[in-house]
Scaffold this motif. Structure first.
Motif, short mmCIF file in Angstrom:
data_model
loop_
_atom_site.label_atom_id
_atom_site.label_comp_id
_atom_site.label_asym_id
_atom_site.label_seq_id
_atom_site.Cartn_x
_atom_site.Cartn_y
_atom_site.Cartn_z
N MET A 214 0.85 -1.13 0.09
CA MET A 214 0.25 0.07 0.08
C MET A 214 0.90 1.16 -0.20
O MET A 214 0.78 2.04 -0.97
N ARG A 215 2.30 1.21 1.28
CA ARG A 215 2.88 2.79 0.90
C ARG A 215 3.82 2.84 -0.07
O ARG A 215 4.26 3.96 -0.36
N SER A 216 3.74 1.30 -0.78
CA SER A 216 4.76 1.64 -2.46
C SER A 216 3.96 2.01 -3.46
O SER A 216 5.07 2.74 -4.10
N LEU A 217 2.66 2.28 -3.86
CA LEU A 217 1.70 2.87 -4.82
C LEU A 217 2.46 3.85 -4.69
O LEU A 217 2.05 4.57 -3.89
N PRO A 218 2.48 4.83 -6.28
CA PRO A 218 2.73 6.09 -6.47
C PRO A 218 1.21 6.67 -6.30
O PRO A 218 0.38 6.38 -5.79
N ALA A 219 1.33 8.27 -5.88
CA ALA A 219 0.19 8.84 -5.57
C ALA A 219 -1.13 9.38 -6.49
O ALA A 219 -1.82 9.88 -6.40
N ASP A 220 -0.42 8.43 -8.24
CA ASP A 220 -1.39 8.22 -8.41
C ASP A 220 -2.87 7.26 -8.37
O ASP A 220 -3.23 6.73 -9.54
N VAL A 221 -2.76 6.16 -7.74
CA VAL A 221 -3.36 5.56 -7.12
C VAL A 221 -3.75 5.69 -5.94
O VAL A 221 -2.93 5.58 -5.21
N GLN A 222 -4.87 5.75 -6.51
CA GLN A 222 -5.81 5.46 -5.09
C GLN A 222 -6.15 4.28 -3.90
O GLN A 222 -7.04 3.23 -4.92
N VAL A 223 -5.70 3.75 -3.05
CA VAL A 223 -6.00 3.15 -2.52
C VAL A 223 -7.29 3.10 -1.78
O VAL A 223 -7.70 3.39 -0.64
N MET A 224 -7.97 1.85 -1.65
CA MET A 224 -8.94 1.41 -0.53
C MET A 224 -8.92 0.09 0.03
O MET A 224 -9.31 -0.89 -1.17
N THR A 225 -9.26 -0.03 0.92
CA THR A 225 -9.20 -1.16 1.75
C THR A 225 -10.93 -1.58 1.68
O THR A 225 -11.59 -1.37 1.59
N PHE A 226 -10.47 -3.05 2.37
CA PHE A 226 -12.08 -3.37 1.74
C PHE A 226 -13.42 -4.19 3.02
O PHE A 226 -12.35 -4.07 4.29
N THR A 227 -14.55 -3.69 2.77
CA THR A 227 -15.42 -3.64 3.71
C THR A 227 -16.01 -4.69 2.81
O THR A 227 -15.92 -4.08 1.67
N TRP A 228 -16.99 -5.42 3.63
CA TRP A 228 -18.36 -6.19 1.89
C TRP A 228 -18.83 -5.20 1.20
O TRP A 228 -19.24 -4.59 0.33
N ARG A 229 -18.82 -3.24 2.23
CA ARG A 229 -20.28 -2.53 2.04
C ARG A 229 -19.11 -2.26 0.43
O ARG A 229 -19.42 -1.16 -0.39
#
Length: 346
Positions: free
Chosen positions: A34-49
């Motif tokens: 997660m920390r290594s991904l460049p700024a133009d990639v937005q990460v969402m962590t998982f919830t079922w919602r």
């Protein structure tokens, strides 16, 4: 099966990861990714919602068997329904799925419905990320190779103890496929009173736990801590080892081996393409291999080699830097999104 390399794309990409918001017990591999991904990639962590209602461009899956499994029969039934709903949503919305092949199949098999869901997941995968060059994906589709990143930065601020001669360590989740029973049998054949065996890691398998506990009672050279340990304790356990032994009955990829090498400790692995590729990469003297079954003679020989002068001061892990890994993941996500837009597998 083609190998693809994607160029960067200026637009921001939203990626839903298949793991929840990290906690203290989360695999550091996932946090570092997660920390290594460049700024133009937005990460969402998982919830079922989020998985079923949020808007995202790519779904990134690590261990798909976790999705349909619950802690009770009722929860497992509910999660199977949720998994089916998620796969249907991905299909309808034409959302690409990227899967990292930590393993090519579950370590513990599930039931018929779970197997059907996992086959559906395989068919829906747009692009595969493999951690080792010899990995064969479960189904057709583009494949990229991104080596498992090292743990040197993660443990950089923790004190390390000197290696103790004769100390053998197994660490990680203690699961039946990892061959802990084989290690105990082999260590019983080691005749000297100097060697010691230490087992560290959580287990949910009662038969394995009982086998370890009996061995600890029978042999004062064996010690065990069958529970989760934090980073500082784990770093101490690894650094005190002269040799880390991972006698897996199935070795596809091993984050534990990368962790041991990151802390400068040699490893003993079952022979095969994974071990051979790793040995060639990190340099001589850092990866010993054995042809099963594991024996006391093999342990004695590997211990002797671990104290020898034939290796460099540190293993070569330069091909596992996280900035490069993060950029490669971003490129893979953009490739999957482009394939979906062009009507490829979604």
């Amino acid at each position: 099966m083609p190998i693809v390399t994607a160029a960067g794309h200026p637009d921001r990409l939203v990626v839903l990861e298949s793991f929840p918001e990290p906690r203290s017990t989360t695999n550091p591999y996932l946090v570092q990714l997660m920390r290594s991904l460049p700024a133009d990639v937005q990460v969402m962590t998982f919830t079922w919602r989020r998985a079923l209602t949020a808007s995202y461009d790519v779904f990134h899956v690590h261990w798909p068997e976790i999705l349909p499994r619950g802690t009770t029969r009722a929860r497992t039934a509910a999660r199977r329904l949720l998994t089916a709903a998620l796969l249907l949503r991905l299909t309808v919305r034409q959302t690409p799925m990227v899967r990292t092949l930590h393993n090519t199949g579950p370590h513990e098999p599930g039931g018929r419905l779970e197997r059907a869901l996992l086959r559906w997941c395989d068919r829906r995968t747009t692009l595969w990320i493999r951690l080792t060059p010899s990995t064969v994906a479960p189904s057709d589709g583009p494949v990229v190779t991104i080596p498992h990143g090292h743990y040197r930065d993660w443990f950089a601020d923790l004190p390390l103890a000197p290696a103790e001669p004769g100390r053998i360590l197994f660490f990680g989740l203690v699961r039946p496929y990892k061959g802990v029973e084989d290690l105990l049998d082999a260590f019983a054949e080691v005749p000297d009173g100097i060697s010691r065996l230490r087992l560290v890691g959580r287990t949910t398998d009662d038969s394995v736990r009982e086998r370890v506990e009996r061995a600890v009672l029978a042999d004062p050279r064996i010690g065990a801590r069958l529970e989760y340990v934090g980073d500082a304790e784990l770093a101490d356990e690894i650094s005190r080892a002269a040799l880390v032994v991972l006698p897996y009955r199935r070795l596809h990829n091993s984050g534990a081996a990368i962790l041991a090498l990151s802390l400068g400790r040699p490893v003993l692995l079952p022979s095969g393409s994974t071990a051979e590729e790793l040995a060639a990469e990190v340099g001589p003297g850092w990866v010993e291999t054995f042809t099963p079954p594991l024996t006391g003679a093999t342990l004695t020989s590997a211990l002797a080699h671990s104290a020898g002068p034939d290796r460099a001061a540190a293993p070569d892990l330069s091909g596992r830097e996280w900035p490069a890994g993060g950029s490669a993941h971003a490129a893979a996500f953009r490739t999957a999104a482009a394939l979906a837009r062009r009507g490829g597998r979604r």
